[in-house]
Design a protein around this motif. Structure first.
Motif, PDB file in Angstrom:
ATOM      1  N   ALA A   1       0.733  -1.028   0.466  1.00  0.00           N
ATOM      2  CA  ALA A   1       0.327  -0.077   0.290  1.00  0.00           C
ATOM      3  C   ALA A   1       0.910   1.620   0.440  1.00  0.00           C
ATOM      4  O   ALA A   1       0.385   2.335  -0.409  1.00  0.00           O
ATOM      5  CB  ALA A   1      -0.735  -0.103   1.335  1.00  0.00           C
ATOM      6  N   THR A   2       1.994   1.280   1.246  1.00  0.00           N
ATOM      7  CA  THR A   2       2.806   2.511   0.876  1.00  0.00           C
ATOM      8  C   THR A   2       3.447   2.493  -0.579  1.00  0.00           C
ATOM      9  O   THR A   2       4.184   3.637  -0.457  1.00  0.00           O
ATOM     10  CB  THR A   2       4.033   1.953   1.494  1.00  0.00           C
ATOM     11  OG1 THR A   2       4.539   1.408   1.706  1.00  0.00           O
ATOM     12  CG2 THR A   2       3.304   1.926   3.391  1.00  0.00           C
TER      13      THR A   2
ATOM     14  N   THR B   1      -1.044   4.721   7.667  1.00  0.00           N
ATOM     15  CA  THR B   1      -1.852   4.051   9.034  1.00  0.00           C
ATOM     16  C   THR B   1      -2.460   2.639   8.943  1.00  0.00           C
ATOM     17  O   THR B   1      -2.432   1.927   9.363  1.00  0.00           O
ATOM     18  CB  THR B   1      -3.227   5.389   8.911  1.00  0.00           C
ATOM     19  OG1 THR B   1      -2.640   6.725   8.821  1.00  0.00           O
ATOM     20  CG2 THR B   1      -4.169   5.231   9.969  1.00  0.00           C
ATOM     21  N   LEU B   2      -2.462   2.656   7.753  1.00  0.00           N
ATOM     22  CA  LEU B   2      -3.031   0.752   7.771  1.00  0.00           C
ATOM     23  C   LEU B   2      -1.622   0.220   8.103  1.00  0.00           C
ATOM     24  O   LEU B   2      -2.294  -0.936   8.615  1.00  0.00           O
ATOM     25  CB  LEU B   2      -3.258   0.529   5.790  1.00  0.00           C
ATOM     26  CG  LEU B   2      -3.892  -0.873   5.714  1.00  0.00           C
ATOM     27  CD1 LEU B   2      -5.087  -1.274   6.047  1.00  0.00           C
ATOM     28  CD2 LEU B   2      -3.673  -0.788   4.213  1.00  0.00           C
ATOM     29  N   VAL B   3      -0.558   0.323   7.071  1.00  0.00           N
ATOM     30  CA  VAL B   3       0.507  -0.440   7.893  1.00  0.00           C
ATOM     31  C   VAL B   3       1.525  -0.405   9.292  1.00  0.00           C
ATOM     32  O   VAL B   3       1.426  -1.169   9.824  1.00  0.00           O
ATOM     33  CB  VAL B   3       1.464  -0.062   6.541  1.00  0.00           C
ATOM     34  CG1 VAL B   3       2.780  -0.239   7.346  1.00  0.00           C
ATOM     35  CG2 VAL B   3       1.856   0.088   5.083  1.00  0.00           C
ATOM     36  N   ALA B   4       0.750   0.644  10.320  1.00  0.00           N
ATOM     37  CA  ALA B   4       0.950   1.376  11.431  1.00  0.00           C
ATOM     38  C   ALA B   4       0.268   0.372  12.085  1.00  0.00           C
ATOM     39  O   ALA B   4       0.088  -0.399  13.479  1.00  0.00           O
ATOM     40  CB  ALA B   4       1.166   2.474  11.693  1.00  0.00           C
TER      41      ALA B   4
ATOM     42  N   ASP C   1      -2.459  -4.133   5.575  1.00  0.00           N
ATOM     43  CA  ASP C   1      -1.464  -3.764   4.341  1.00  0.00           C
ATOM     44  C   ASP C   1      -2.676  -4.052   3.102  1.00  0.00           C
ATOM     45  O   ASP C   1      -3.506  -5.225   3.298  1.00  0.00           O
ATOM     46  CB  ASP C   1      -0.211  -4.367   3.968  1.00  0.00           C
ATOM     47  CG  ASP C   1       1.120  -3.732   2.981  1.00  0.00           C
ATOM     48  OD1 ASP C   1       0.367  -2.962   2.816  1.00  0.00           O
ATOM     49  OD2 ASP C   1       1.982  -3.622   2.627  1.00  0.00           O
ATOM     50  N   GLN C   2      -2.307  -3.481   2.116  1.00  0.00           N
ATOM     51  CA  GLN C   2      -3.454  -4.121   0.986  1.00  0.00           C
ATOM     52  C   GLN C   2      -2.458  -4.088  -0.291  1.00  0.00           C
ATOM     53  O   GLN C   2      -1.835  -3.531  -0.690  1.00  0.00           O
ATOM     54  CB  GLN C   2      -3.774  -3.058   0.550  1.00  0.00           C
ATOM     55  CG  GLN C   2      -4.912  -3.727  -0.631  1.00  0.00           C
ATOM     56  CD  GLN C   2      -6.085  -2.894  -0.697  1.00  0.00           C
ATOM     57  OE1 GLN C   2      -6.029  -1.328  -0.704  1.00  0.00           O
ATOM     58  NE2 GLN C   2      -6.990  -2.620  -0.709  1.00  0.00           N
ATOM     59  N   MET C   3      -1.954  -5.582  -0.313  1.00  0.00           N
ATOM     60  CA  MET C   3      -0.739  -5.542  -1.750  1.00  0.00           C
ATOM     61  C   MET C   3      -1.200  -5.910  -2.599  1.00  0.00           C
ATOM     62  O   MET C   3      -2.216  -6.559  -2.642  1.00  0.00           O
ATOM     63  CB  MET C   3       0.305  -6.886  -1.049  1.00  0.00           C
ATOM     64  CG  MET C   3       0.971  -7.206  -0.403  1.00  0.00           C
ATOM     65  SD  MET C   3       2.266  -6.436  -0.395  1.00  0.00           S
ATOM     66  CE  MET C   3       2.502  -6.326   1.828  1.00  0.00           C
TER      67      MET C   3
END
Length: 161
Positions: free
Chosen positions: A73-74, A108-111, A115-117
């Protein structure tokens, strides 16, 4: 009368040392490149495995995978650039605020442990497919596979005479 031989020049090891040094650098560079590119994070590997399994179960007689890329996602900017380069998405011009908002949303999602790969594949029939794997705490929670572009089935245009 005998001719005298010119004195032999001493042999130097310098050309051999230079060639060996270059060879070592080339081999080391190839190994490092392989390790950097081939070594996926455990999360990316889990997403890639789940996506490949879903592709095979959804399309058992479908085309095989020729190659692909996987984005967290990042890495949304690199994903967008890849989709544009494939002609599958129009180029977007984002303001600084929009770009910052997307960065913040991904961070924010990863923290939060999620995650969204996104996996983008080129298939062996020259079409493309995409898989989105939602992740939580390093585990895949859902997978969605979709076709992106069909292979060109019309003959290429020939020049007019």
């Amino acid at each position: 009368m005998t001719q005298s031989q010119p004195p032999e020049k001493p042999r130097t090891w310098l050309p051999f040392v230079i060639a060996a040094s270059v060879a070592v650098l080339v081999v080391a560079g190839a190994i490092i490149t392989h390790l950097v590119r081939a070594d996926l994070s455990p999360e990316k590997q889990a997403a890639a495995d789940a996506c490949e399994a879903e592709l095979k179960s959804s399309y058992p007689d479908g085309p095989g995978i020729t190659g692909g890329d996987i984005y967290s996602a990042t890495e949304w900017s690199a994903l967008d650039a890849r989709m544009v380069s494939l002609g599958l998405q129009a180029e977007q011009t984002l303001t600084g605020e929009q770009s910052d908002a997307r960065d913040h949303e991904a961070e924010t999602l990863v923290a939060s442990g999620g995650d969204q790969m996104t996996v983008v594949w080129q298939l062996n029939d020259e079409s493309h497919a995409k898989c989105v794997a939602d992740m939580q705490d390093g585990k895949v929670t859902s997978v969605t596979v979709s076709a992106l572009a069909e292979p060109s089935t019309s003959p290429s245009p020939s020049p007019s005479s």
